[in-house]
Design an enzyme around this catalytic site. Structure first.
Site: not given
Ligand code: AOF
Ligand code: ZN
Length: 348
Positions: A49, A83
């Site tokens: 996003e 996001c």
């Molecule tokens: C992602 N990529 O595009 C989206 C995710 O460890 P973080 O902060 O990168 O968070 C990971 C979590 O974030 C993942 O398990 C999911 O729940 C959410 N969305 N994660 O790596 C993305 N949109």
């Molecule tokens: Zn996110």
């Protein structure tokens, strides 16, 4: 839906660089014009996003726009800021989601945040196959388990006992490398270790290294001179699931995990507890059989090669038989030069 299809294609562009993180794609649309696209490019990096929003020519243009995103936007501060908040701040007023996030950190909370900030949310049901392990892990607290073996046309894996047979060709070998690249852990038993002396690595260099596991009921049989242990590194360690601590000195980056009775079920439970979402079981016949007998697997990948080994040769499965036939469903058939790749899924 056209834009969601586009977002789904976007999502897998850098597969498997996202490793444990989900593959996610996003497309921002206004008045039937695509304003920007983005995807999650690498583990730990910005989410899809955010990448899409950062690709907008000017942020003003996104006022009142719609975002198509393959996974529910996050609402937590993890490796990156939430996001959902950024979507609201950008002025996007509709979000179409391909799948609710199975990660309990987010699940439903992202939608709640958006709705409470007057963003219209539409949830479709377009789960991305490349996130199968991610989804399965968070829903079941179990790794997605794939059993893999190459076999002859008569279901044999070695011509003579105790000796490795070369079965499949280069294309099947390459395909197996992709399988390894897309899994977080790989497991074999003692016989495979002794007979094949495998490295269990990705030959061209893995983007994210695998945890390599050997399971044994007699730890003193282990020879640390095997390639597996010699290639153990901090990034790609070797874990030995053993019945007891060995008498010998354990090499660096080799971890002994002791339990008196390792089963497929408690291996799976242990791996889930340490955050492993996917496991590839590469043999041999006793270990494969254990996972089958305990019904601890989700899919089978087999490469069938045009050879017959006959009755004296080792079959794919040896050990305790099944109580009743186990039904599978055929997921795909592919020809790889002279070999055939079959993928089966558990149907119950
Ligand atoms: C992602 N990529 O595009 C989206 C995710 O460890 P973080 O902060 O990168 O968070 C990971 C979590 O974030 C993942 O398990 C999911 O729940 C959410 N969305 N994660 O790596 C993305 N949109
Ligand atoms: Zn996110």
């Amino acid at each position: 839906m056209f834009y969601m299809q586009m977002a789904l294609k976007e999502a897998v562009k850098d597969h498997p660089r996202t490793w444990k993180n989900p593959k996610v794609g996003a497309v921002i649309v206004k008045d039937d014009q695509i304003l920007a696209r983005g995807h999650h490019e690498i583990f730990g990096g910005p989410h899809a996003e955010v990448n899409a929003i950062n690709h907008l020519a000017d942020e003003e243009s996104a006022q009142g726009a719609t975002m198509y995103v393959t996974l529910e936007p996050c609402s937590h501060t993890g490796k990156t800021p939430p996001c959902a908040k950024m979507i609201v701040e950008t002025g996007i007023t509709t979000v179409v989601i391909g799948e609710v996030d199975p990660n309990p950190l987010v699940s439903g909370k992202g939608i709640e945040y958006l709705e409470s900030h007057h963003v219209k949310v539409i949830v479709l049901n377009t789960p991305l196959a490349a996130n199968d392990a991610y989804r399965f892990y968070f829903r079941n607290h179990r790794p997605l388990i794939t059993l893999k073996y190459a076999m002859t046309a008569d279901g044999r894996i070695n011509f003579s006992n105790g000796q490795r047979s070369r079965l499949t060709g280069q294309e099947a070998f390459n395909d197996n490398q992709d399988l390894r690249q897309n899994t977080q852990a790989i497991l074999v038993g003692m016989n495979t270790l002794k007979i094949d002396d495998p490295e269990l690595t990705v030959r061209n260099g893995a983007i994210f290294s695998l945890i390599r596991i050997v399971v044994t009921h007699n730890v003193d049989e282990i020879k640390f001179s095997n390639k597996l242990f010699q290639t153990a590194t901090k990034e790609s360690p070797v874990w030995v699931m053993a019945n007891q601590d060995p008498q010998k000195t354990v090499p660096e980056n080799v971890k002994i995990i002791v339990k008196s009775g390792w089963t497929a079920a408690n291996i799976s439970e242990y791996l889930a507890d340490v955050g492993i979402q996917s496991l590839l079981v590469e043999g041999g016949s006793q270990v494969l059989n254990q996972f089958v007998a305990e019904k601890q697997f989700n899919r089978i990948v087999t490469y069938v090669t045009p050879l017959l080994f006959g009755n004296q040769a080792l079959p794919v499965l040896t050990g305790i038989g099944l109580q009743e036939p186990l039904k599978l469903s055929l997921a795909s058939v592919e020809t790889l030069a002279n070999d055939v790749k079959l993928v089966f899924e558990r149907s119950n």
